[in-house]
Structure formats: C-alpha cells, structure tokens
Design a protein around this motif. Sequence first.
Motif, PDB file in Angstrom:
ATOM      1  N   ARG A 159       0.821  -1.217   0.000  1.00 39.21           N
ATOM      2  CA  ARG A 159       0.000   0.000   0.000  1.00 39.21           C
ATOM      3  C   ARG A 159       0.855   1.267   0.000  1.00 39.21           C
ATOM      4  N   PRO A 160       0.688   2.142  -1.005  1.00 37.34           N
ATOM      5  CA  PRO A 160       1.392   3.432  -0.996  1.00 37.34           C
ATOM      6  C   PRO A 160       0.804   4.361   0.056  1.00 37.34           C
ATOM      7  N   SER A 161       1.454   5.505   0.245  1.00 39.39           N
ATOM      8  CA  SER A 161       1.023   6.446   1.271  1.00 39.39           C
ATOM      9  C   SER A 161       0.525   7.752   0.661  1.00 39.39           C
ATOM     10  N   PRO A 162      -0.597   8.267   1.163  1.00 36.46           N
ATOM     11  CA  PRO A 162      -1.041   9.585   0.690  1.00 36.46           C
ATOM     12  C   PRO A 162      -0.069  10.700   1.058  1.00 36.46           C
ATOM     13  N   ILE A 163       0.750  10.478   2.077  1.00 38.05           N
ATOM     14  CA  ILE A 163       1.773  11.470   2.421  1.00 38.05           C
ATOM     15  C   ILE A 163       2.690  11.707   1.230  1.00 38.05           C
ATOM     16  N   ALA A 164       3.116  10.628   0.588  1.00 40.46           N
ATOM     17  CA  ALA A 164       4.026  10.748  -0.550  1.00 40.46           C
ATOM     18  C   ALA A 164       3.345  11.450  -1.716  1.00 40.46           C
ATOM     19  N   ALA A 165       2.087  11.101  -1.992  1.00 44.18           N
ATOM     20  CA  ALA A 165       1.368  11.725  -3.106  1.00 44.18           C
ATOM     21  C   ALA A 165       1.242  13.230  -2.900  1.00 44.18           C
ATOM     22  N   THR A 166       0.934  13.647  -1.686  1.00 45.51           N
ATOM     23  CA  THR A 166       0.782  15.070  -1.389  1.00 45.51           C
ATOM     24  C   THR A 166       2.104  15.810  -1.546  1.00 45.51           C
ATOM     25  N   ARG A 167       3.190  15.187  -1.108  1.00 51.96           N
ATOM     26  CA  ARG A 167       4.497  15.844  -1.196  1.00 51.96           C
ATOM     27  C   ARG A 167       4.971  15.930  -2.647  1.00 51.96           C
ATOM     28  N   VAL A 168       4.628  14.954  -3.452  1.00 48.48           N
ATOM     29  CA  VAL A 168       4.945  15.044  -4.877  1.00 48.48           C
ATOM     30  C   VAL A 168       4.199  16.221  -5.496  1.00 48.48           C
ATOM     31  N   ALA A 169       2.909  16.362  -5.148  1.00 47.14           N
ATOM     32  CA  ALA A 169       2.112  17.476  -5.677  1.00 47.14           C
ATOM     33  C   ALA A 169       2.691  18.822  -5.253  1.00 47.14           C
ATOM     34  N   ALA A 170       3.291  18.868  -4.069  1.00 52.60           N
ATOM     35  CA  ALA A 170       3.873  20.113  -3.560  1.00 52.60           C
ATOM     36  C   ALA A 170       5.271  20.380  -4.111  1.00 52.60           C
ATOM     37  N   GLY A 171       5.829  19.424  -4.839  1.00 54.47           N
ATOM     38  CA  GLY A 171       7.178  19.597  -5.381  1.00 54.47           C
ATOM     39  C   GLY A 171       8.282  19.362  -4.371  1.00 54.47           C
ATOM     40  N   LEU A 172       7.951  18.729  -3.250  1.00 58.31           N
ATOM     41  CA  LEU A 172       8.953  18.429  -2.222  1.00 58.31           C
ATOM     42  C   LEU A 172       9.563  17.062  -2.525  1.00 58.31           C
ATOM     43  N   LEU A 173      10.409  17.018  -3.512  1.00 53.45           N
ATOM     44  CA  LEU A 173      10.861  15.760  -4.090  1.00 53.45           C
ATOM     45  C   LEU A 173      12.150  15.237  -3.486  1.00 53.45           C
ATOM     46  N   GLY A 174      12.896  16.081  -2.775  1.00 57.13           N
ATOM     47  CA  GLY A 174      14.156  15.637  -2.203  1.00 57.13           C
ATOM     48  C   GLY A 174      15.311  16.522  -2.618  1.00 57.13           C
TER      49      GLY A 174
END
Length: 513
Positions: free
Chosen positions: A259-274
């Motif tokens: 199961r993936p995490s909605p935390i990751a999806a939200t951070r991708v949308a915000a451009g917080l990629l690393g």
Amino acid sequence: MEPIERIRIVGAGAMGRGIAQVAATAGYRVELTDTDDAAVRAALEFVASMIQRSVDKGKRSADEGEAILARLTAGAAPTAPAADIDLVIEAVVEKLPIKQAIFTELETATPNAVLASNTSSLSITAIASALRDPSRLIGLHFFNPVPLMSLVEVVPGLRTAPALVDTATAFVTRLGHTPILARDTPGFLVNHLGRALPSEALAILSEQVASPADIDRIVRDTLGLRMGPFELMDLTGLDVSHPVMETVSAGFYGDPRLRPSPIAATRVAAGLLGRKTGEGFYRYEDGVPRLPAEPEITPDAAAIPVHVHNHPDFAATLRRSGATVLETPDAEAVSLVLPVGEPTYRVAARYGLDPALTLGIDPLGIDRRRLTVIVPSAADLVVVAPALRVLAAAGYLPTPTTDVTAPVAQRIMATIVNLSCALAEHGIGTPEDIDRGARLGLGYPLGPLELGESAGTERVVAILDGLYAYTRDPRYRVSTWLRARAEQRISLHTRGARPEDLLTNRGTDVRSR
C-alpha cells in the motif's frame, strides 16, 4: 546459440552509456545509438572520460584504455539493418508503445540478434506481444550507475525462449556483473523487495510515531541499514519512488503489503521531491541535508531507580553503568518493559505495572547504541523523563517514540522479512536471489531472509501476528512461507519438498540411504 560478440545499445542516456561502458570493457564490440546524434557524441565523450580517469588512477594501462574505446563506436541509427549484431539492448524512455515500436523494427533489422529491454517497470511479456516472434525478447534490468551497481535482473517473459536465459546469464557474468533471475511481475524482484522499507516508514510517519529523522536514525543504528528510508526517498526523488510504489501496488491489485502512502502523493504534488528540488523530508543546501540536531541527554545513572521487567541481561547492563535497578516495581521507580509486536501500555497492563511509571524499550536495540524508548500515552512525563538519563549513562542514544502498535524497528524489520518471504512463496525469485538482490541492488547489509533468520523467525512471526491482532490490517498478515518455516524451525532459504520431487523419487529405495 552462438556466443555474443557484437552489441547494439539503443538509447544514449545514463543507462545506455553505462551499459556500453561495461560491455566494451568486458571485451564486446559495442555500437551506441540514439535518435539524437548529439546524445551519442556526449555519451561517448563521457565514457572516454571515465576510462581515462581509471587510467589516471592506475586501475588499467593506457593501452588497455585505448583498446576499450576502440571497441566502442557510434552506430548509424537505433534500427539500422545489421545482420552481424548478436544482442540489442534497449534503454529508452519507460513508455510501452515506444519500446514496442522500437522492437518491432529491430525484429526485422537485426534478424540474428537476441533482443533485450532494460526496462525497470514494464512487462517483458507486454513489450514482446508486439513482435511476430516474442520468443526473441528478454529483460536485462541494469541498475544505475551501471559501472558501480553490479546487479542485473534477467527477466524472461512468458514466451521468451528458455535458451535465452542461459545466454543472458552468461553475458551478464562476462561483464563481471551478478545476474539474478526474476519473474515477469510488476517491479520484477528488487523494486518489489524495495517497497517494504519506504511504505512502512511512511505508515509509521502518518501515525505520528516519530519524525523522519528519528525513523532514519532507528533504521540505520538498530537495523544496520546504510540509509534511512526518508534519506533514501530524498536521494532517489519522491517523483521516482512514489510512482514505483503506485505501479507495483496496482500491478498486484492493491495487495495491502504494498500500500502506498497519501503522504508521498501530497508531497509530490507540492514539489517536495528531495535533493533535486532542495527540499524533501529534509532541507538541502548545496546538496547537503540540514538534519535536525539530536536532543542532548545528560548521562546520570543515579537520576532515578528503574525496574527492568523480565530481561536480566538488560538489567545487568544498566547495573554495570551504576544505575539502581530494582527487582520489583516501585512507586519511586520507572518500570522498563520490552514489547514484542504490541504496544507498551498493553505489556504494562498485563503485568500489573502502572502505565504512568512505565516506558517501553525495543529489545532489538539493547545490543546496539541506539535505543528506541516507547512512551505510553498515560505516562507521567515528569516522572519518567529522568530514565532517559539513566539509559544515556549506560552508553545508549535514547530515541523516544509514541506508543502505537509496535516499536519502529520491529515493524520495519518484520515487513521487510515478510515481503521477501511472500516473493519466495510465489516464486518471483529464489531465496538466494532475493537476498543477493537486496544486498547488491538495495545496499542492505544482510539479505531480508538472512535478516529474518538473524532476528529469529519465531520472533518475526510474533511481531506480525501482534500487529495484525492489534490493527486487523491485512498488511501484516504473515506469509505462508514465513509461518511454515518458523513453526517447523527450518531455514527461510529452504525450498522444501514439492510434489514433483516425490514423483521423481518414486523409484528410490529409501532403505539404501
């Protein structure tokens, strides 16, 4: 089949040029192609600089370097006709229609070649379905950077000719790389294996058990991994790792273990990629992470008396540091319990301990410097806080976490082991290749099956059963492979007797053994 001598690489990006470099170094004649001639020139210049660097460092002679570069040339075009090509390796963008179109042309243009895709996520069977003869196509999944990552997944499709497996394995071995055999399933073997660590870490973060920095510290210092999950996601880029999680999960029809995490999806949308964007789970300056400082804890063995429940070795360790360790609970002491697969408050209740005066200690950390300290919701923080100073006096680095389900390291270790056992159970990889793939492809110090045996298979099952009993989340259901071997006390690497084995031995006289 005839031995491979001449290779064409299709795609001059990072993967294509890396494969070209190791193939030319291994003695193959290689032509590098791309639809962009400038990309080919840049790739050849890059490889030449890498070879020259190795000469400058004394790793090979100048003559050897020149011989390598003489074997590497620019090809006319990706699908130019050539009857003398023995192997074509495609390393272009991960889009199925593009790969199918390339191989459709290559099937005719290179009639005597083995066709191989370096795809990391697309089905070999699906790519081959566009060919008149799908038996010619196999997967050769290299890892980036190719010259440094010695692992290659050999992935036959459902209609791949069996002989190609031996041909591909021999080719990879001649490169000096390590081949492992993977079934043509989403994520193949290594990317599938790699889902356990980040997905469970994100689940722990979503439950507000600990911060990313503390989870990373626990994973590094307690489980011995080189990088914590959030460091790793920042390095890879969440725009890369999250889609892989989604792809593998979807490919297995929503298996809760993936199961993936909605935390990751939200951070991708915000451009917080690393690192690539300067901020992910950490902030970066010139590519260097700004990690939050670890709280300083002043060691003081006499800060408060402690009672260690049912773990004499840990009690002895604290006594040697000068701590006052009581044999029985006391209203003036902090009780320390060591939960396995359950919350600390439940352990306290079961043994009649006051949860206000109780802290949990993850037993996975007592032989290491990092010690996870679990804080029950009902804890009297003023009273129990001095116990951290007692632990620090014994040489530990205490990391407090919230009390939910089970300790952080236990959850991550058990899910890594359980997923690897599920892969063995379903024949996605052999036990040996599962461990080899995790060590070489993911950088784990132990393979996940080795990790399970090191921790104790019965303990791993107890952790997972405890998690499932508490949460009723099928994410924590124990794989049949793991439970059967734990209950029979046999190795996780044991394939076990199969019906076909019985049939092949039906004429054997067992009395002669």
